[in-house]
Write an enzyme that holds these catalytic residues in place. Structure first.
Site, PDB file in Angstrom:
ATOM      1  N   ASP A 126       0.825  -1.206   0.000  1.00 24.95           N
ATOM      2  CA  ASP A 126       0.000   0.000   0.000  1.00 24.95           C
ATOM      3  C   ASP A 126       0.861   1.258   0.000  1.00 24.95           C
ATOM      4  OD1 ASP A 126      -1.926   1.928   0.369  1.00 24.95           O
ATOM      5  OD2 ASP A 126      -2.368   1.379   2.439  1.00 24.95           O
ATOM      6  N   ASP A 306      -1.242   8.574  -5.809  1.00 21.38           N
ATOM      7  CA  ASP A 306      -1.770   7.517  -4.946  1.00 21.38           C
ATOM      8  C   ASP A 306      -2.252   6.335  -5.774  1.00 21.38           C
ATOM      9  OD1 ASP A 306      -2.932   5.955  -3.031  1.00 21.38           O
ATOM     10  OD2 ASP A 306      -4.460   7.402  -2.438  1.00 21.38           O
TER      11      ASP A 306
END
Length: 420
Positions: A126, A306
């Protein structure tokens, strides 16, 4: 993010410059199923609503961690910790408001070894968080039943960090908590000693139903909830990783994550390098512009890069200006900032620019699929995520058009057109 049937992740250790004869190369193959389209190409509204809620709460929890770690003075102007949201289906014609069915999220997932000898865990890699956690053998509740579990007594290199305890709150409000350990952690053949992580003894139902055991964060240390140095930074300090850098390539079917950064063979042009802005904890760059052709619809903004979301988020007023350039576009779901447009009007010239050059979003990547026979949903959503004035988020709809490299050492993000 929906169910993970088999995610593709390639992890490669390479030198920043040309590969050396003794460079290590490791690959873990999985399949990327991250999409907001159904199998027949239509837009999945419920999935999109869950994604928006997931992202909102992710940025909220990151701001809380940042405040606790480095102080609120690191917040961008206008940034604020907004209330959490639940993934509720928006009211629509003929339907009331109902809670979404429990669905898995798409993940960048792969196998991590923890301990000596190694115990294997399937984790989510992540870029939007900085903590590492895995389930503990002491997690005996039903929620942990299907997870691999860490047995510290079976590892000769395991050390519990006294009474330190981690309580982690994740993007969609899910939680995990447990004591902090250090142990040897191995990713794609890269071993790091004394890596800090939480061995969680309890987790919420949301996490329990995901097809992963834990999470390994790739964000800046300022985002870390438990105050432990993230894996890549630890590896660089120990010399296990030549550079605290990584590269990411995303397509509709596969993803590739390189640890140690890119080689020039990935690019068809010279990489465009941008400094990370301030101490926000994010991979955030400045001097942004959104345009079509020679026309600009937003400028002088910063953007968070992101890979954890498929969407592109911008301030509602700026996003509305942009969609005025798309023939027939209109706000379709106000609560989630989603716009629809005639499918045959999908722009092929929308681009983001930072300082120099620009990177164009293809018409295919701009569309999230049809809502009827003629109209589609756009990849750019107008929402305030509490991240500060003039702040955008560029997710996979942008990243699928480029190869992206991230450098902790130089505090830089770079883009190039990929050699696919």
């Amino acid at each position: 993010m929906l169910a993970l049937s088999s995610v593709i992740l390639s992890l490669v250790l390479s030198a920043f410059a040309a590969p050396t004869p003794n460079a290590l190369f490791r690959r873990i193959s999985t399949r990327n199923v991250k999409s907001l389209k159904t199998a027949d190409g239509f837009f999945d509204h419920q999935k999109a609503i869950r994604q928006v809620a997931y992202d909102h709460n992710k940025y909220r929890s990151n701001l809380i961690n940042m405040r606790d770690n480095v102080g609120a003075e690191a917040f961008k102007d206008g940034a604020q910790i907004l209330p959490p949201v639940s993934p509720l289906v928006s009211p629509s014609e003929g339907k009331g408001t109902e809670k979404l069915n429990d669905e898995h999220h798409e993940l960048w997932a792969g196998i991590v070894g923890v301990g000596t000898p190694q115990q294997s865990f399937n984790v989510d890699f992540d870029t939007g968080s900085a903590d590492l956690w895995i389930p503990s053998a002491n997690c005996t509740a039903t929620d942990c039943a299907q997870k691999a579990k860490y047995h510290p007594e079976q590892s000769s290199t395991s050390q519990r960090q006294g009474d330190k305890f981690a309580g982690i709150r994740y993007q969609d409000g899910s939680t995990a908590s447990g004591p902090i350990f250090t142990d040897t952690v191995t990713v794609a053949g890269i071993s790091v000693k004394n890596q800090g992580f939480a061995a969680v003894e309890s987790m919420s139902g949301e996490l329990a139903h995901r097809p992963i055991d834990g999470v390994l964060g790739l964000g800046y240390p300022a985002l870390a909830k438990m105050g432990q140095t993230p894996f890549i930074n630890t590896g660089r300090a120990q010399g296990s990783i030549p550079h605290a850098e990584f590269g990411l390539r995303i397509t509709d079917t596969t993803s590739e994550l390189e640890i140690g950064l890119q080689t020039g063979e990935h690019c068809t042009d010279a990489p465009e390098v941008h400094p990370v802005t301030g101490d926000s904890g994010y991979w955030q760059i400045s001097n942004g512009m959104l345009g079509r052709g020679l026309h600009a619809y937003a400028h002088d903004f910063s953007a968070i890069i992101d890979s954890g979301t498929t969407l592109i988020y911008g301030p509602p007023a700026d996003v509305a200006k942009f969609y005025k350039s798309v023939e027939g576009a209109e706000l379709w779901d106000e609560s989630n900032g989603l716009y629809s447009f005639p499918c045959d009007e999908a722009p092929s010239d929308a681009h983001f620019q930072f300082d120099k050059g620009w990177r164009t979003i293809s018409a295919e990547n701009f569309s999230f699929g049809q809502i009827d026979e003629t109209r589609c949903i756009g990849a750019i959503a107008g929402l305030d995520m509490g991240l500060g004035n003039h702040t955008w988020v560029l997710g996979d709809s942008f990243l699928k058009n480029v190869y992206t490299a991230f450098s902790f050492e130089k505090n830089e993000v770079s883009f190039c057109y990929p050699r696919d």
